[in-house]
Design an enzyme around this catalytic site. Structure first.
Site, PDB file in Angstrom:
ATOM      1  N   CYS A   1       0.851  -1.171   0.000  1.00 29.93           N
ATOM      2  CA  CYS A   1       0.000   0.000   0.000  1.00 29.93           C
ATOM      3  C   CYS A   1       0.901   1.240   0.000  1.00 29.93           C
ATOM      4  O   CYS A   1       2.117   1.120  -0.027  1.00 29.93           O
ATOM      5  CB  CYS A   1      -0.904  -0.034   1.234  1.00 29.93           C
ATOM      6  SG  CYS A   1      -2.481   0.771   0.968  1.00 29.93           S
TER       7      CYS A   1
ATOM      8  N   CYS B   1      -4.079  -0.419  -3.097  1.00 34.12           N
ATOM      9  CA  CYS B   1      -4.467   0.917  -3.524  1.00 34.12           C
ATOM     10  C   CYS B   1      -3.835   1.197  -4.884  1.00 34.12           C
ATOM     11  O   CYS B   1      -2.834   0.579  -5.260  1.00 34.12           O
ATOM     12  CB  CYS B   1      -4.051   1.972  -2.506  1.00 34.12           C
ATOM     13  SG  CYS B   1      -2.268   2.188  -2.326  1.00 34.12           S
TER      14      CYS B   1
ATOM     15  N   CYS C   1       4.592   0.640  -7.455  1.00 33.17           N
ATOM     16  CA  CYS C   1       5.315  -0.492  -6.883  1.00 33.17           C
ATOM     17  C   CYS C   1       6.486  -0.854  -7.805  1.00 33.17           C
ATOM     18  O   CYS C   1       6.344  -0.799  -9.025  1.00 33.17           O
ATOM     19  CB  CYS C   1       4.361  -1.676  -6.752  1.00 33.17           C
ATOM     20  SG  CYS C   1       5.108  -3.140  -6.044  1.00 33.17           S
TER      21      CYS C   1
END
Length: 139
Positions: free
Chosen positions: A10, A82, A89
């Site tokens: 997240c 999210c 990422c």
């Protein structure tokens, strides 16, 4: 034999990923190694601790940390919670299964204290349902 690794990701590793880690320990911990992290580490949100305590799960021993490339590269599942984590990422190896479970950020909820806690409870309950679904799919 080493357990498969699930890595919940997240933005700040303070709410959604902490909640997911807590439920994953409860429902999946016997079959999986569970971790969570964020693009940043904001510390565990006290409201997340409170609503998880209401669900009978203590997450105070969990850590808020940034994404560890070593864990990410060896994970079996990288699950983003999210859009920010999904979009920012680090790239995962092709053998890591990336799943995206998008949830609203309860830390951004506005209103009375009860309305804010209601938003936290809703996200908590939705995450629990997804963890149970993951378990029931026999992953």
């Amino acid at each position: 034999m080493q357990k498969p690794i699930i890595y919940f990701l997240c933005t700040g590793n303070s709410c959604r990923s902490q909640i997911a880690e807590g439920f994953a320990h409860k429902y999946l911990g016997d079959k999986y190694e569970i971790h969570s992290a964020g693009i940043e580490a904001h510390g565990i949100n006290p409201r997340a601790v409170s609503i998880m305590r209401d669900a009978g799960i203590d997450i105070t021993g969990q850590q808020s940390s940034i994404i560890d490339p070593e864990i990410l590269n060896h994970a079996d599942y990288a699950i983003t919670l999210c859009g920010d984590a999904r979009d920012n990422c680090p790239v995962t190896p092709s053998d890591v299964i990336h799943l995206h479970w998008g949830f609203e950020d309860p830390a951004k909820a506005k209103g009375s204290e009860e309305e804010i806690y209601s938003a936290f409870r809703q996200v908590r309950d939705d995450i629990e349902k997804r963890i149970i679904q993951f378990k029931n799919e026999g992953k």
